[in-house]
Design a protein around this motif. Structure first.
Motif, PDB file in Angstrom:
ATOM      1  N   THR A  27      -6.382   0.124 -10.582  1.00 40.22           N
ATOM      2  CA  THR A  27      -4.955   0.398 -10.608  1.00 40.22           C
ATOM      3  C   THR A  27      -4.489   0.772  -9.212  1.00 40.22           C
ATOM      4  O   THR A  27      -4.989   1.747  -8.628  1.00 40.22           O
ATOM      5  CB  THR A  27      -4.658   1.544 -11.588  1.00 40.22           C
ATOM      6  N   LEU A  28      -3.539   0.005  -8.685  1.00 38.22           N
ATOM      7  CA  LEU A  28      -3.115   0.203  -7.296  1.00 38.22           C
ATOM      8  C   LEU A  28      -2.658   1.634  -7.046  1.00 38.22           C
ATOM      9  O   LEU A  28      -2.932   2.200  -5.988  1.00 38.22           O
ATOM     10  CB  LEU A  28      -1.991  -0.775  -6.962  1.00 38.22           C
ATOM     11  N   SER A  29      -1.996   2.233  -8.010  1.00 40.86           N
ATOM     12  CA  SER A  29      -1.453   3.578  -7.815  1.00 40.86           C
ATOM     13  C   SER A  29      -2.537   4.644  -7.629  1.00 40.86           C
ATOM     14  O   SER A  29      -2.230   5.772  -7.250  1.00 40.86           O
ATOM     15  CB  SER A  29      -0.557   3.963  -8.994  1.00 40.86           C
ATOM     16  N   SER A  30      -3.780   4.284  -7.858  1.00 46.34           N
ATOM     17  CA  SER A  30      -4.886   5.229  -7.667  1.00 46.34           C
ATOM     18  C   SER A  30      -5.377   5.270  -6.233  1.00 46.34           C
ATOM     19  O   SER A  30      -6.215   6.115  -5.890  1.00 46.34           O
ATOM     20  CB  SER A  30      -6.071   4.857  -8.572  1.00 46.34           C
ATOM     21  N   TYR A  31      -4.870   4.371  -5.389  1.00 42.10           N
ATOM     22  CA  TYR A  31      -5.431   4.197  -4.060  1.00 42.10           C
ATOM     23  C   TYR A  31      -4.413   4.396  -2.948  1.00 42.10           C
ATOM     24  O   TYR A  31      -3.260   3.965  -3.044  1.00 42.10           O
ATOM     25  CB  TYR A  31      -6.045   2.805  -3.929  1.00 42.10           C
ATOM     26  N   PHE A  32      -4.873   5.012  -1.905  1.00 47.07           N
ATOM     27  CA  PHE A  32      -4.177   5.033  -0.614  1.00 47.07           C
ATOM     28  C   PHE A  32      -4.488   3.692   0.036  1.00 47.07           C
ATOM     29  O   PHE A  32      -5.643   3.264   0.059  1.00 47.07           O
ATOM     30  CB  PHE A  32      -4.731   6.191   0.216  1.00 47.07           C
ATOM     31  N   GLY A  41     -12.392 -10.807  20.033  1.00 49.29           N
ATOM     32  CA  GLY A  41     -13.034 -10.017  21.067  1.00 49.29           C
ATOM     33  C   GLY A  41     -12.696  -8.545  21.067  1.00 49.29           C
ATOM     34  O   GLY A  41     -13.103  -7.816  21.966  1.00 49.29           O
ATOM     35  N   LYS A  42     -11.942  -8.108  20.067  1.00 50.85           N
ATOM     36  CA  LYS A  42     -11.534  -6.696  20.009  1.00 50.85           C
ATOM     37  C   LYS A  42     -12.012  -6.049  18.714  1.00 50.85           C
ATOM     38  O   LYS A  42     -12.372  -6.719  17.759  1.00 50.85           O
ATOM     39  CB  LYS A  42     -10.009  -6.579  20.127  1.00 50.85           C
ATOM     40  N   GLU A  43     -11.980  -4.728  18.705  1.00 53.22           N
ATOM     41  CA  GLU A  43     -12.363  -4.001  17.511  1.00 53.22           C
ATOM     42  C   GLU A  43     -11.222  -4.005  16.493  1.00 53.22           C
ATOM     43  O   GLU A  43     -10.054  -4.175  16.847  1.00 53.22           O
ATOM     44  CB  GLU A  43     -12.723  -2.557  17.883  1.00 53.22           C
ATOM     45  N   ARG A  44     -11.587  -3.783  15.234  1.00 50.69           N
ATOM     46  CA  ARG A  44     -10.574  -3.687  14.189  1.00 50.69           C
ATOM     47  C   ARG A  44      -9.743  -2.426  14.420  1.00 50.69           C
ATOM     48  O   ARG A  44     -10.286  -1.354  14.692  1.00 50.69           O
ATOM     49  CB  ARG A  44     -11.245  -3.640  12.819  1.00 50.69           C
ATOM     50  N   GLU A  45      -8.433  -2.566  14.306  1.00 50.95           N
ATOM     51  CA  GLU A  45      -7.543  -1.435  14.575  1.00 50.95           C
ATOM     52  C   GLU A  45      -6.576  -1.199  13.443  1.00 50.95           C
ATOM     53  O   GLU A  45      -6.198  -2.121  12.720  1.00 50.95           O
ATOM     54  CB  GLU A  45      -6.768  -1.655  15.884  1.00 50.95           C
ATOM     55  N   PHE A  46      -6.166   0.042  13.329  1.00 54.29           N
ATOM     56  CA  PHE A  46      -5.208   0.445  12.308  1.00 54.29           C
ATOM     57  C   PHE A  46      -3.825  -0.131  12.610  1.00 54.29           C
ATOM     58  O   PHE A  46      -3.392  -0.157  13.766  1.00 54.29           O
ATOM     59  CB  PHE A  46      -5.131   1.972  12.281  1.00 54.29           C
ATOM     60  N   VAL A  47      -3.137  -0.591  11.560  1.00 56.88           N
ATOM     61  CA  VAL A  47      -1.773  -1.107  11.684  1.00 56.88           C
ATOM     62  C   VAL A  47      -0.791  -0.210  10.931  1.00 56.88           C
ATOM     63  O   VAL A  47       0.175   0.285  11.504  1.00 56.88           O
ATOM     64  CB  VAL A  47      -1.675  -2.546  11.155  1.00 56.88           C
ATOM     65  N   ALA A  48      -1.042  -0.004   9.641  1.00 49.91           N
ATOM     66  CA  ALA A  48      -0.110   0.778   8.817  1.00 49.91           C
ATOM     67  C   ALA A  48      -0.828   1.261   7.561  1.00 49.91           C
ATOM     68  O   ALA A  48      -1.821   0.672   7.142  1.00 49.91           O
ATOM     69  CB  ALA A  48       1.108  -0.057   8.434  1.00 49.91           C
ATOM     70  N   ALA A  49      -0.303   2.332   6.973  1.00 49.41           N
ATOM     71  CA  ALA A  49      -0.857   2.858   5.731  1.00 49.41           C
ATOM     72  C   ALA A  49       0.254   3.450   4.887  1.00 49.41           C
ATOM     73  O   ALA A  49       1.332   3.780   5.404  1.00 49.41           O
ATOM     74  CB  ALA A  49      -1.925   3.912   6.021  1.00 49.41           C
ATOM     75  N   ILE A  50      -0.027   3.581   3.593  1.00 47.23           N
ATOM     76  CA  ILE A  50       0.998   4.072   2.667  1.00 47.23           C
ATOM     77  C   ILE A  50       0.348   4.906   1.580  1.00 47.23           C
ATOM     78  O   ILE A  50      -0.738   4.582   1.086  1.00 47.23           O
ATOM     79  CB  ILE A  50       1.788   2.878   2.078  1.00 47.23           C
ATOM     80  N   GLY A  51       1.036   6.001   1.207  1.00 50.04           N
ATOM     81  CA  GLY A  51       0.537   6.865   0.166  1.00 50.04           C
ATOM     82  C   GLY A  51       0.598   6.219  -1.207  1.00 50.04           C
ATOM     83  O   GLY A  51       1.205   5.165  -1.394  1.00 50.04           O
ATOM     84  N   ARG A  52      -0.016   6.870  -2.184  1.00 50.96           N
ATOM     85  CA  ARG A  52      -0.176   6.274  -3.515  1.00 50.96           C
ATOM     86  C   ARG A  52       1.146   5.927  -4.181  1.00 50.96           C
ATOM     87  O   ARG A  52       1.241   4.938  -4.895  1.00 50.96           O
ATOM     88  CB  ARG A  52      -0.976   7.209  -4.412  1.00 50.96           C
ATOM     89  N   ARG A  53       2.149   6.707  -3.952  1.00 53.67           N
ATOM     90  CA  ARG A  53       3.445   6.441  -4.589  1.00 53.67           C
ATOM     91  C   ARG A  53       4.451   5.808  -3.636  1.00 53.67           C
ATOM     92  O   ARG A  53       5.595   5.560  -4.021  1.00 53.67           O
ATOM     93  CB  ARG A  53       4.019   7.735  -5.161  1.00 53.67           C
ATOM     94  N   GLY A  54       4.008   5.550  -2.411  1.00 57.92           N
ATOM     95  CA  GLY A  54       4.874   4.899  -1.449  1.00 57.92           C
ATOM     96  C   GLY A  54       5.782   5.832  -0.687  1.00 57.92           C
ATOM     97  O   GLY A  54       6.573   5.385   0.146  1.00 57.92           O
ATOM     98  N   GLY A  55       5.697   7.131  -0.941  1.00 56.48           N
ATOM     99  CA  GLY A  55       6.593   8.070  -0.287  1.00 56.48           C
ATOM    100  C   GLY A  55       6.233   8.383   1.148  1.00 56.48           C
ATOM    101  O   GLY A  55       7.080   8.825   1.927  1.00 56.48           O
ATOM    102  N   SER A  56       4.987   8.166   1.513  1.00 53.00           N
ATOM    103  CA  SER A  56       4.523   8.458   2.868  1.00 53.00           C
ATOM    104  C   SER A  56       4.003   7.187   3.514  1.00 53.00           C
ATOM    105  O   SER A  56       3.212   6.464   2.910  1.00 53.00           O
ATOM    106  CB  SER A  56       3.400   9.490   2.830  1.00 53.00           C
ATOM    107  N   THR A  57       4.473   6.913   4.717  1.00 52.47           N
ATOM    108  CA  THR A  57       4.009   5.739   5.448  1.00 52.47           C
ATOM    109  C   THR A  57       3.586   6.148   6.854  1.00 52.47           C
ATOM    110  O   THR A  57       4.098   7.140   7.408  1.00 52.47           O
ATOM    111  CB  THR A  57       5.097   4.654   5.545  1.00 52.47           C
ATOM    112  N   TYR A  58       2.665   5.375   7.417  1.00 53.39           N
ATOM    113  CA  TYR A  58       2.093   5.669   8.730  1.00 53.39           C
ATOM    114  C   TYR A  58       1.964   4.350   9.484  1.00 53.39           C
ATOM    115  O   TYR A  58       1.598   3.333   8.887  1.00 53.39           O
ATOM    116  CB  TYR A  58       0.709   6.309   8.569  1.00 53.39           C
ATOM    117  N   TYR A  59       2.260   4.394  10.778  1.00 53.69           N
ATOM    118  CA  TYR A  59       2.230   3.171  11.584  1.00 53.69           C
ATOM    119  C   TYR A  59       1.559   3.417  12.925  1.00 53.69           C
ATOM    120  O   TYR A  59       1.691   4.488  13.520  1.00 53.69           O
ATOM    121  CB  TYR A  59       3.653   2.666  11.846  1.00 53.69           C
ATOM    122  N   ALA A  60       0.886   2.386  13.404  1.00 58.83           N
ATOM    123  CA  ALA A  60       0.421   2.406  14.789  1.00 58.83           C
ATOM    124  C   ALA A  60       1.636   2.318  15.699  1.00 58.83           C
ATOM    125  O   ALA A  60       2.636   1.684  15.359  1.00 58.83           O
ATOM    126  CB  ALA A  60      -0.519   1.228  15.038  1.00 58.83           C
TER     127      ALA A  60
END
Length: 121
Positions: A27-32, A41-60
């Motif tokens: 269930t998607l709502s169980s996961y961040f 040639g580069k390492e994997r990097e963070f782009v964006a993230a979102i909280g379980r209910r969509g209320g919190s977002t984070y961006y590079a």
């Protein structure tokens, strides 16, 4: 849980793309949820993230103001709207899931297979 990313392609600089990540086996709502990318040639990097209910977002910093992460828990889908694309956004984009929050690669337990985004000048 299984993740399937899609929506990548070739686009000119300044254009837009929308990536999707279909989630199954859980269930998607169980996961961040997060998006990461890896350029050649580069390492994997963070782009964006979102909280379980969509209320919190984070961006590079590199994508802030141009990319928007969202989620549709009812349809088990994660989205990434990418606008004003630049050539340096060219990469394979991966969606990822975890029970706990985080923005580091090592924070995520589940990964999709990746979708290629190529931005031409």
């Amino acid at each position: 849980v299984q993740l399937q990313a899609s929506g990548g392609g070739l686009v000119q600089a300044g254009g837009s793309l929308r990536l999707s990540c279909a989630v199954s086996g859980g269930t998607l709502s169980s996961y961040f949820m997060g998006w990461f990318r890896q350029a050649p040639g580069k390492e994997r990097e963070f782009v964006a993230a979102i909280g379980r209910r969509g209320g919190s977002t984070y961006y590079a910093d590199s994508v802030k103001g141009r990319f928007t992460i969202s989620r549709d828990n009812a349809n088990n889908t994660l989205l990434l709207q990418m606008d004003s694309l630049k050539t340096e956004d060219t990469a394979i984009y991966y969606c990822a899931a975890n029970r706990d929050s985080g923005i580091r690669y090592s924070d995520y337990a589940y990964w999709g297979q990746g979708t290629l985004v190529t931005v031409s000048s």
